[in-house]
Every structure is written in C-alpha cells, then in structure tokens.
Scaffold this motif. Structure first.
Motif, short mmCIF file in Angstrom:
data_model
loop_
_atom_site.label_atom_id
_atom_site.label_comp_id
_atom_site.label_asym_id
_atom_site.label_seq_id
_atom_site.Cartn_x
_atom_site.Cartn_y
_atom_site.Cartn_z
N GLY A 120 6.16 4.82 1.40
CA GLY A 120 6.07 5.18 -0.01
C GLY A 120 5.88 6.65 -0.31
O GLY A 120 5.28 7.39 0.47
N LEU A 121 6.37 7.05 -1.49
CA LEU A 121 5.97 8.31 -2.08
C LEU A 121 4.60 8.17 -2.73
O LEU A 121 3.92 9.16 -2.97
CB LEU A 121 6.99 8.76 -3.14
CG LEU A 121 8.43 8.97 -2.69
CD1 LEU A 121 9.28 9.46 -3.86
CD2 LEU A 121 8.51 9.94 -1.53
N VAL A 122 4.22 6.94 -3.00
CA VAL A 122 2.91 6.63 -3.57
C VAL A 122 2.14 5.78 -2.56
O VAL A 122 2.65 4.77 -2.06
CB VAL A 122 3.05 5.89 -4.91
CG1 VAL A 122 1.68 5.42 -5.42
CG2 VAL A 122 3.74 6.77 -5.95
N TYR A 123 0.93 6.21 -2.26
CA TYR A 123 0.06 5.49 -1.33
C TYR A 123 -0.55 4.28 -2.04
O TYR A 123 -0.99 4.39 -3.19
CB TYR A 123 -1.05 6.41 -0.84
CG TYR A 123 -2.00 5.82 0.18
CD1 TYR A 123 -1.75 5.98 1.54
CD2 TYR A 123 -3.14 5.13 -0.22
CE1 TYR A 123 -2.62 5.45 2.48
CE2 TYR A 123 -4.01 4.61 0.71
CZ TYR A 123 -3.74 4.76 2.08
OH TYR A 123 -4.61 4.24 3.01
N VAL A 124 -0.58 3.14 -1.35
CA VAL A 124 -1.22 1.95 -1.90
C VAL A 124 -2.40 1.57 -1.02
O VAL A 124 -2.26 1.37 0.18
CB VAL A 124 -0.23 0.76 -1.99
CG1 VAL A 124 -0.95 -0.49 -2.48
CG2 VAL A 124 0.94 1.09 -2.91
#
Length: 479
Positions: A436-440
């Motif tokens: 991801g470009l966004v961490y979850v």
C-alpha cells in the motif's frame, strides 16, 4: 493528516511525458479489502473456502475482515480525495452481487456498489471497475469452476446484470483481472484458490476465462454501448539467462505458456503454435475449427474472445531471467537484480517500458493502461507515528518514468494505477506483504499515509493530473 517532514519531490525522468487526460490512479480488489464476508447477503467465494483451509495462507490469514472497507468505504474515499488521487480501480465481489453465481443480483450488494460508485463521483474520483478479481462464487466451483465451460456462460450472464444495474455509474470496465493467475496459480501451482495442481484443469480454466471475457464484453456492448471495456493481463518481461540456444528456447517456451496464451487469443484471434505445442495434449487448439462436441476450443470461441475491446490493461511486476532445465522439464527462472522487495521481485523499470512497447508493436493499437504496478517492503510505523518508505518512492519514480518514456516513444498509454491504495490481504501471503501507499494497522484499522502517498500526490500535481482535486494542489503547495 500528518505527513513526514522530508517528503521527496517527484523528480521523474526528463524524457517522461504524460498527456493532459492521463489517468493517475490507485487500485484494490474486493476480497483483499472489503471484509464483511457474512454481511449484506454475500455468499461464500472460493477464497473464503481456500483461506480457511489449514496451510493455504501465511499464519492462516483470511479476508473475513481484511481492511473492513465494507464499513469504512466513505472514509477511505475521503482519504483518497485528500491525497489527490483522481482515478480509482476496484473490483466487484461476484459473490456479494450474485451469491450463488446464478439468478438475480442481490439488492444489498447492488446498493453497496451503487453507493461506492456514487461516492467516487461525488469526490471527483473516476472509477475503473473490474468485474472479476478471482473471487468465484463457491457454488459455481462446486459445479466445476472455471475448468467447466458453463462457468464462462454464468460469467457472461453476471456481466449483463451488472451492466444493467451499475453500468450507468462508470465508463471504464475491466472484465477479468489476470486470467493467468486465476488459471495457473489456482489450478496448476496450487498456491491460490481453488488450490489445484493439475495442468489440464489450468488450461481448461484459461480458455474459459478468456471466453468469459468475450461473453462479458458482448453483454456490455449490448446494454451499455457507451462504456469502454477491456481485459487486464499480467505480463512479465522475459530474458534468456545466457545466449545459449537452450536458454533462448526456454524463454520462448515460457513466453508462450505465460504471456502469449492470453495475449494471442484476445488480440490475434488464435492460440499461437508454440502455445498449442505445449498444451495441445490438454485439448488446446489454435482456433477450434472442426471441433467435436465436448472439445475444449469450440468453433466461434476465438471470434468471441477476440471481439474488439476499447483498451488493453497491463499488470506488470516481474523481470525474469529464464534458463533451460537440466531435466528438460519446465524452465527455471529467477528475478533480475536488483530485487529488493520483500517478495524478492526486481526493481528494473526498463522492463515495464519494454512490455508496453511490445504490446503496442506486436499486439494492438488500442490505448494501454498500466492497471497494476507496485512493490512490497517491510513497512512499519516509526516512533513519530510516520511510515517512511523511500525505497517505494524510488521504485515508483522509476516505473512511472518508464511509462512516461514509453509515451514519449509513441506508445499510447492512457493511465497508471499504483498497486495498491492501501495495505491489504495479499492472497496466500496473508497480511505479511504490504503493497500500500497507505499503511493499515489491522488491529485498529487505522490508515496512515506513507511517505510514498505524499510523493505520489505531488507527482500527480506536478505532471498534470487533470482531475486532481483542488485540495491536492493546495496540499502540494504547502508540502
């Protein structure tokens, strides 16, 4: 939204150019992010079944919750808009829309996707919708799955229903994502659902997936003639490990059974002779002339499969060196160095450029979209609450530059979709791999944009993302 203080500037290749209407986007897939597997009338898919079998995924991970996007989609779209992402490619869950793969669509599933599509439009995000990203309804698997010809017809019927119920809300539609993986990783290699290890089943599945594509395209042509429809194939760049005749022959073989088996039927209307030579023993024939009832390739199949689409989707991750096997069996292959990702995949942007130029020169003059490209690293949240991923920025800079260079060389590439918008369930790898470009944070479902997300935002703003939101431009000016 706090961003790392040292966000790197875009710095793409000076030879990279992008048209004003270039689609800058991110991509996801339903089973990898949605969760809510027992909600809203959804039925079980082959990935529910497969991931719950012991030993099929790392740590026994499954997609029951995933990123909980089913409940958090509005906030996820808000974040996408805040990051200035103009286009979003996502897939529909076949088993959420049609729980058993037959009959009318599930109204709750239709409502969910209509809300999601409308939510994209309300935020200025252009949706690109995939009909099938590997989550076959389990009921259809019980009836034979993709190795059975009837599954292609069920997929065509499903596509027609989707076109009627959702086709007014999106212009761009992808029929099948990566039939190579659905056929061979799922039916020959055993590493993905449904988990078989049978080459004959894989070849049958491959043909029926392509037939399903053609039938779905026909349905959209009939009921939604204004939409743009294509298929997405994963294409590796292959190089012989040495200049020996054996290694060159091995490379041609691997190309025939991994790339050409899906490219030639769609864009040339027949299976290539090397592909038939490899898989003829499983019933594959060049075009189906003179076929008997029950044969795999029937008369007219290739006409359906090769009906003109509107664009060609290309997923690319791998640049491989191929060598002949000492035993004379399947060739050996390794990733070209450098291969820094946690998957051990290469960082060689010139391979994507080569793939784009090959498809444009050998296969089609249709517009091309890079519908997936990305990389995994062992990302983590640092003590400042930030996720710094400079190696991903380096990777994206190179591969996006390669796309722009291909455009400068005359290849008509219309868009690039980074895989993936956010970390998610990475199939048999479970939650171990982060694209991801966004961490979850899966425990809390918190979303933390990585340094690469801000870099991508700035890249879009700098290179003319025509639909980038005004908030994106403002954020880029103050970064």
């Amino acid at each position: 939204m706090t961003q790392p203080a040292a966000t790197a500037r875009p710095g793409l290749s000076a030879d990279a150019t992008f048209p004003a209407d270039f689609a800058w986007g991110v991509a996801t897939a339903a089973y990898q992010i949605e969760g809510g597997v027992n909600e809203g009338g959804r039925g079980p898919s082959i990935w529910d079944t497969f991931s719950h079998q012991p030993g099929t995924t790392i740590n026994g991970d499954n997609g029951d919750i995933a990123c909980d996007h089913y409940h958090r989609w509005e906030a996820d779209l808000d974040l996408m808009a805040e990051l200035g992402i103009p286009s979003y490619r996502f897939s529909l869950s076949w088993s959420r829309l049609q729980p058993t793969g037959t009959g009318p669509l599930n109204p709750e599933g239709v409502r969910f996707y209509r809300d999601l599509l409308a939510g994209c439009t309300a935020r200025g995000i252009t949706p690109y919708v995939t009909l099938y990203h590997w989550d076959l309804p389990q009921a259809l698997q019980d009836d034979g799955g993709w190795p059975a010809r009837q599954t292609a017809y069920r997929f065509g019927e499903y596509a027609g229903l989707v076109a009627e119920s959702l086709g007014d809300l999106a212009e761009h539609w992808i029929t099948i994502n990566e039939p190579m993986c659905a056929a061979f990783l799922g039916h020959s290699w055993g590493m993905q659902a449904p988990g078989f290890k049978d080459d004959g089943l894989a070849v049958r599945a491959a043909h029926h997936l392509l037939l399903g594509h053609g039938l779905a395209l026909a349905e959209f042509r009939s009921s939604r003639p204004g939409t743009k429809v294509g298929i997405t194939n994963i294409i590796g760049n292959l190089n012989p490990a040495t200049d020996s005749p054996a290694d060159r022959e091995a490379t041609q073989y691997w190309d025939a059974v991994s790339n050409r088996i899906f490219l030639d039927p769609v864009y040339k209307g027949r299976y290539a002779d090397p592909t038939v030579a490899a898989y003829g023993k499983y019933g594959l024939t060049a075009a189906g002339e003179g076929a008997a009832a029950g044969d795999l390739v029937q008369p007219g199949d290739l006409d359906i499969i090769s009906a003109p689409g509107d664009f060609a989707g290309i997923n690319h991750y791998t640049n491989m060196l191929v060598s002949a096997s000492d035993s004379g069996s399947t060739p050996n292959w390794t990733h070209v160095e450098p291969a820094p990702s946690s998957f051990g995949w290469s960082n060689t942007p010139e391979a994507l450029k080569a793939v784009l130029k090959r498809v444009a020169s050998e296969y089609t003059d249709l517009p091309l979209y890079v519908t997936e490209n990305g990389v995994t690293f062992h990302d983590y949240v640092d003590p400042n609450g930030e996720v710094r991923d400079p190696r991903r920025i380096d990777y994206l800079r190179g591969y996006i530059s390669a796309v722009g260079e291909a455009i400068s060389d005359g290849v008509e590439v219309r868009g690039y979709f980074a895989w993936s918008f956010m970390d998610n369930f990475e199939w048999a790898e479970g939650y171990d791999k982060r694209f991801g470009l966004v961490y979850v944070d899966y425990g809390t479902q918190a979303r933390i944009p990585k340094q690469s997300a801000y870099w991508y935002r700035d890249t879009i703003a700098e290179h003319g993302g025509h639909r980038a939101l005004a908030s994106s431009a403002a954020a880029g000016a103050t970064a």
